[in-house]
Design an enzyme around this catalytic site. Structure first.
Site, PDB file in Angstrom:
ATOM      1  N   HIS A 199       0.818  -1.220   0.000  1.00  0.00           N
ATOM      2  CA  HIS A 199       0.000   0.000   0.000  1.00  0.00           C
ATOM      3  C   HIS A 199       0.850   1.267   0.000  1.00  0.00           C
ATOM      4  O   HIS A 199       0.371   2.325  -0.404  1.00  0.00           O
ATOM      5  CB  HIS A 199      -0.931   0.038   1.220  1.00  0.00           C
ATOM      6  N   ASP A 220      -3.291 -11.038  -2.367  1.00  0.00           N
ATOM      7  CA  ASP A 220      -3.658 -10.568  -1.032  1.00  0.00           C
ATOM      8  C   ASP A 220      -5.134 -10.202  -1.074  1.00  0.00           C
ATOM      9  O   ASP A 220      -5.671  -9.905  -2.135  1.00  0.00           O
ATOM     10  CB  ASP A 220      -2.805  -9.328  -0.692  1.00  0.00           C
ATOM     11  N   HIS A 265      -6.265  -7.512  -0.105  1.00  0.00           N
ATOM     12  CA  HIS A 265      -6.296  -6.079  -0.404  1.00  0.00           C
ATOM     13  C   HIS A 265      -5.568  -5.775  -1.710  1.00  0.00           C
ATOM     14  O   HIS A 265      -4.597  -6.439  -2.046  1.00  0.00           O
ATOM     15  CB  HIS A 265      -5.615  -5.286   0.718  1.00  0.00           C
TER      16      HIS A 265
END
Length: 191
Positions: free
Chosen positions: A114, A151, A153
């Site tokens: 991220h 993942d 996310h």
């Protein structure tokens, strides 16, 4: 509801310890080659991250902690731990490129996909895979790289940095609209 075993927050040392213990309990750990991590140098981290962002993390870590942005709180010593995490991914890449192993999985924390060059996000201080990709290019001479991010996310930070680069293919396999809720749609195909 009583049906799910309670656990600690998903990002923390316990989550990685739990995975390692499961690998051990299944006997898989004995079949793996352990790769010793090393701390990524500040210069290696700054191949991906802006120097002023890294300086901010170093200062906040030394002062007791802070927030790197995008809900990425951390405590004292987090810089050293994050540098070790990034260095662990670099060590895994080097082990594959050296032929020590044919493939590698880096069970490290904090995670990284991220984080963008200028900010943390989603518990990610540094973008470990981005740092390793830049290392593979600068130190090992690789020209074309594919990243497969699997993942729950979306790997938004990794996608953003390589969005318009023809030498890096990023593929993120994730749950739709989980985190971040505004990114990772099938229409996002880079430039």
């Amino acid at each position: 509801s009583g049906w799910v075993q309670p656990s600690t927050p998903p990002e923390g040392p316990e989550s990685k310890r739990r995975i390692r213990n499961l690998l051990d309990a299944t006997g898989l750990l004995a079949q793996l080659t352990a790769i010793a991590p090393r701390a990524a140098s500040r210069a290696e981290i700054e191949r991906f991250h802006l120097p002023e962002y890294v300086a901010k993390i170093v200062a906040m870590s030394a002062a007791g902690g802070g927030d790197a942005g995008g809900f990425t709180p951390f405590r004292a010593g987090a810089y050293e731990i994050a540098a070790l995490s990034a260095g662990g991914v670099i060590a895994a890449v080097d082990a594959v490129l050296d032929g020590t192993v044919s493939n590698a999985y880096a069970l490290v924390r904090p995670p990284g996909h991220h984080a963008s060059p200028a900010t943390g996000d989603g518990f990610c201080l540094f973008n470990n895979i981005g740092i390793a990709v830049h290392h593979a290019r600068a130190a090992r001479g690789l020209r074309r790289i594919a990243i497969v991010d699997w993942d729950v996310h979306h790997g938004n930070g990794t996608q953003a940095i390589y969005w318009n680069r023809a030498d890096t293919l990023t593929i993120s396999v994730h749950q739709n609209a989980c985190y971040p809720t505004h990114s990772g749609t099938v229409a996002e195909r880079g430039e």
